[in-house]
Enzyme design. Structure first.
Site, PDB file in Angstrom:
ATOM      1  N   SER A 314      62.975  31.942 -22.636  1.00 17.79           N
ATOM      2  CA  SER A 314      64.272  32.518 -22.245  1.00 17.79           C
ATOM      3  C   SER A 314      65.266  31.382 -22.122  1.00 17.79           C
ATOM      4  O   SER A 314      64.881  30.212 -22.061  1.00 17.79           O
ATOM      5  CB  SER A 314      64.159  33.225 -20.898  1.00 17.79           C
ATOM      6  OG  SER A 314      64.197  32.275 -19.842  1.00 17.79           O
ATOM      7  N   ASP A 315      66.559  31.687 -22.089  1.00 14.12           N
ATOM      8  CA  ASP A 315      67.475  30.627 -21.711  1.00 14.12           C
ATOM      9  C   ASP A 315      67.450  30.528 -20.189  1.00 14.12           C
ATOM     10  O   ASP A 315      66.855  31.356 -19.499  1.00 14.12           O
ATOM     11  CB  ASP A 315      68.895  30.878 -22.260  1.00 14.12           C
ATOM     12  CG  ASP A 315      69.679  29.567 -22.364  1.00 14.12           C
ATOM     13  OD1 ASP A 315      69.264  28.564 -21.738  1.00 14.12           O
ATOM     14  OD2 ASP A 315      70.714  29.517 -23.061  1.00 14.12           O
ATOM     15  N   TRP A 316      68.072  29.504 -19.670  1.00 17.09           N
ATOM     16  CA  TRP A 316      67.993  29.167 -18.245  1.00 17.09           C
ATOM     17  C   TRP A 316      68.423  30.363 -17.376  1.00 17.09           C
ATOM     18  O   TRP A 316      69.600  30.731 -17.350  1.00 17.09           O
ATOM     19  CB  TRP A 316      68.897  27.966 -17.979  1.00 17.09           C
ATOM     20  CG  TRP A 316      68.918  27.480 -16.559  1.00 17.09           C
ATOM     21  CD1 TRP A 316      69.462  28.126 -15.491  1.00 17.09           C
ATOM     22  CD2 TRP A 316      68.380  26.253 -16.066  1.00 17.09           C
ATOM     23  NE1 TRP A 316      69.303  27.376 -14.358  1.00 17.09           N
ATOM     24  CE2 TRP A 316      68.642  26.212 -14.683  1.00 17.09           C
ATOM     25  CE3 TRP A 316      67.710  25.174 -16.655  1.00 17.09           C
ATOM     26  CZ2 TRP A 316      68.270  25.135 -13.884  1.00 17.09           C
ATOM     27  CZ3 TRP A 316      67.337  24.104 -15.850  1.00 17.09           C
ATOM     28  CH2 TRP A 316      67.616  24.102 -14.493  1.00 17.09           C
ATOM     29  N   GLY A 317      67.448  30.950 -16.711  1.00 12.68           N
ATOM     30  CA  GLY A 317      67.763  32.048 -15.798  1.00 12.68           C
ATOM     31  C   GLY A 317      68.198  33.334 -16.484  1.00 12.68           C
ATOM     32  O   GLY A 317      68.646  34.270 -15.819  1.00 12.68           O
TER      33      GLY A 317
END
Ligand code: NOJ
Length: 788
Positions: A314-317
């Site tokens: 995933s991307d950050w958060g």
């Protein structure tokens, strides 16, 4: 009969040892409760590196040992900026440490240096039950410590060999420092100069994004992921992140299937075909569905149709952010959506570790999906050789000798000079003679040793770039007088010198003019002024969108003051996005587009300014007349009302041209090139046929030079409207003064097909135009017909 757990594990291990022995393969070293195995070096090439039965058996053998908490752990990635060798400084560090010890973390990002990486790996290997090694990730975007041009700048070289080479060096330095995974390349087609992250990609064209993306992947991964000098790459951001509305970062994306399939996805398909180890999904939604929760994109298309066997991070958060989007009702729901959609690893959302087991018990996610995600992660760890030796990338000697070496810096200089684009050069003001009597080097960026490092500078050290002034001084003969004046400051510091500016806003100087006078005095007494203006490194990059793409602060005022006393100005432009160059273009005879060129910036610029290198770069993005034209890109659709000079009711602006000031593919040289004799081998082909088109290119100037010969096509009528032009090929050719070469392109169904109204990749019969030339405005044209 119930089997005791230890009997069960022993049975599984013996079973898989049996299989591997029968296959006559490598010895599996798995012991009770120890999942470390020994594998043969992997000699397969990238495209087949996942289709390895033996590898899959090894992965299965580890999976069979894993408990549910350990499986979920493999899908968890934490950022760790703390020094793992000392006591942990915060509760959150303490929490992460405990999770590492329990084997409930699969990957760490942002831990750098051999010492820190070894210590972190040691926590897992010495404390956890199964000792499954961590994979260490970092944003190595344009170099590790030897910094190369920002990706957009490097893309202006259109030189796939050197782009691959620069990625290979970034990989080598990263691997020598203990890392084994980079979050690059970014292959988001991006057409809006306002978007800060335009600096991190290849620009506005789909074909160029595909070609350069693949070159970067090859550079990072080499032919063999388990090689000590290669690292896993990551194709990002899947998908649509470059199309955020109004150029605002993280913003919503509203595009249809035509745009998605024909413009945005092809570079990702090319990356998957090239064997990229990982993908990253994206922060944005497309038409109401967050990319992170998009099953059609991730599970159906990427993992299904495209047969991608690596894993998706995933991307950050971005998993947790689905709640903020208003797509998930809470974080638990977000975890459910993400896993079901095919997002394998959770970067910093803490959602998988908190909720996956509960979701499994509630039957909202399946064990098959979890196992599939875990296997994908394990496979890459095997590929990297981490099961062989979890510390294999941890070698202080290599870290000392292979990082920031003279050899790497020399390549960075070569790449940097090839990334420069000459935009304007009236009266051949450039190149300058090295024995010129006097030069003024002026401007806020003239002796800036920091901005050339760009935004995503990994371990590039503060103030470590060669400044323009240093480059000029090193090039000119000793009798040349070089005067330096800053003139103005571009920014007012908002962090202490050397402190990380990455997430801190910039403040521009709009009031302090006190040094302009001194700059004017210097300009008065010199033959030529090199005026270094443009953008601070942190004006572009993540979260750095702007509505104004002109010159911030007092830069135009400085230019006007200099121009009043000396018209011989060369603007040395340093920037991370296409800028509004309309004023400077009116005012000065020469503009050299130098982007943020990295560690060797000043030397590379001087190589071009003094003629040691004849510039050959071409713009990978259109430069507009003004920001109101954005998003501006050459490969637009025609519209029903493309042009009528006598009427207002056509598709244009009343106060501005609609075309670019400097178009895509454009760039000058110190010599000139003439295109002639375009010929095609056939005038008709079948849908699955092919033809060749060739052109004669002549160097009509008086020095040798390289030209990027570009091929564009237009499919005149389609079941979905096709762009007015599309880049479909390019070749970089070197020509001596007076020399001619024939350059030939093959056009086949790969080139002619598109994602049609039938939702299939097809070649549609009909007429095609072809142009070959030195920019997207090439005029030399031929055409042919495709028949059923
Ligand atoms: C967020 C960015 O969007 C992504 O590209 C990057 O790799 C991660 N942060 C990790 O730093």
């Amino acid at each position: 009969m119930r089997l005791s757990p230890s009997f069960f594990y022993k049975f599984i291990i013996i079973f898989f040892i049996g299989i591997i022995v029968i296959l006559g393969a490598n010895k599996l070293k798995a012991q009770d409760n120890v999942a470390q195995t020994q594998i043969q070096p992997n000699t397969s090439n990238n495209s087949s590196h996942f289709n390895n039965n033996l590898l899959n058996q090894k992965v299965d053998s580890v999976l069979a040992l894993m408990r549910i908490n350990e499986k979920i752990g493999q899908l968890v990635q934490y950022s760790g900026k703390w020094n793992m060798t000392g006591p942990s400084s915060s509760n959150s560090d303490q929490y992460k440490l405990e999770k590492l010890k329990k084997g409930e973390v699969g990957s760490m990002l942002n831990i750098t240096s051999v010492t820190s990486i070894r210590e972190t790996q040691r926590i897992v290997i010495e404390h956890s039950r199964l000792k499954i090694p961590l994979i260490f990730a970092y944003d190595v975007i344009h170099g590790y410590k030897t910094i190369f041009p920002i990706p957009l700048g490097e893309s202006a070289s259109w030189d796939l060999k050197i782009i691959e080479q620069s990625a290979a060096i970034a990989a080598k330095e990263s691997a020598a420092s203990g890392l084994n995974w980079t979050f690059a390349p970014m292959i988001d087609v991006s057409r809006d100069a306002r978007w800060g992250r335009v600096m991190e990609g290849v620009g506005e064209d789909t074909f160029l994004n595909s070609e350069i993306g693949v070159a970067r992947i090859k550079g990072f991964q080499g032919n063999n992921l388990s090689d000590n000098s290669t690292i896993a790459a990551c194709a990002k951001h899947f998908a649509g992140y470059g199309f955020g509305e109004a150029g605002r970062d993280y913003n919503t994306v509203n595009i249809g299937e035509n745009e998605l399939h024909n413009v945005i996805l092809p570079p990702f398909k090319a990356a998957a075909n090239a064997g990229v180890a990982t993908f990253m999904n994206a922060f944005n939604d497309i038409d109401g569905i967050p990319a992170t929760g998009d099953k059609v994109l991730q599970r159906d298309l990427l993992k299904g149709e495209w047969n991608f066997n690596g894993f998706i991070v995933s991307d950050w958060g971005s998993i947790a952010e689905m709640e903020v989007h208003g797509y998930a009702k809470d974080e638990k729901h977000a975890a459910e959506i993400a896993l079901n959609a095919g997002s394998d690893m959770d970067m910093q959302s803490f959602a998988y570790e908190t909720y996956l087991e509960i979701l499994l018990n509630e039957k909202k996610v399946s064990i098959a999906q979890i196992d599939d995600a875990v296997k994908r992660v394990l496979r890459i760890k095997f590929e990297l050789g981490l099961f062989d030796d979890p510390y294999k990338y941890c070698n202080e000697e290599r870290e000392r000798t292979e990082v920031y070496s003279e050899e790497n810096l020399a390549i960075a200089r070569d790449v940097a000079k090839k990334s420069i684009v000459l935009l304007k050069n009236e009266n051949k003001i450039l190149p300058l003679s090295k024995s010129i009597g006097s030069i003024a080097v002026i401007g806020p960026l003239a002796d800036d040793k920091n901005s050339p490092l760009g935004n995503w500078r990994a371990k590039g050290e503060y103030n470590s770039a060669v400044s323009l002034l240093e480059g000029v001084k090193a090039s000119v003969e000793k009798n040349t007088k070089v005067y330096y004046e800053k003139g103005i400051d571009l920014t007012i510091p908002t962090v202490k010198p050397g402190e990380n500016q990455f997430s801190q806003p910039l403040k521009f100087n709009t009031t302090d003019r006190s040094d302009i006078k001194k700059a004017v005095e210097a300009a008065k007494k010199t033959e030529v002024v090199l005026l270094a203006i443009g953008e601070d490194a942190y004006q572009s990059g993540e979260g750095r969108s702007q509505t104004d793409i002109g010159f911030k602060g007092l830069q135009i005022e400085l230019l006007e003051a200099i121009k009043a006393v000396n018209p011989n100005i060369v603007i040395v432009l340093m920037n991370g996005r296409p800028m509004d160059l309309s004023r400077p273009t009116e005012m000065v005879p020469s503009i050299l587009e130098c982007w943020h060129l990295g560690s060797q910036s000043g030397y590379a610029i001087a190589d071009v300014i003094f003629g040691d290198y004849n510039p050959s770069g071409k713009l990978p993005v259109s430069f507009p007349h003004n920001v109101g034209q954005e998003p501006l890109y050459y490969n637009q659709k025609n519209t029903g009302r493309p042009y009528n000079a006598r009427s207002v009711t056509f598709s244009a602006y009343r106060d501005s041209p609609k075309t670019a000031l400097y178009p895509f593919g454009f760039g000058l040289s110190y010599t000139t090139f003439k295109y002639s004799d375009i010929t095609s081998s056939q005038t008709k082909i079948k849908v699955n046929g092919n033809l060749t088109v060739s052109v004669k290119v002549t160097n009509t100037g008086d020095c040798a030079g390289e030209e990027v010969v570009q091929l564009y096509i237009r499919d005149l009528v389609g079941s979905l409207i096709r762009p007015v032009r599309e880049l479909k090929g390019f070749q970089k050719v070197m020509l001596k003064a007076g020399e001619s070469k024939n350059v030939m392109f093959t056009i086949d169904s790969e080139i002619l097909q598109f994602y049609t109204a039938n939702k299939k990749w097809e070649v549609e019969p009909g007429k095609f135009n072809v142009w070959i030339g030195g920019s997207s405005e090439a005029e030399l044209k031929t055409s042919f017909n495709v028949e059923e």
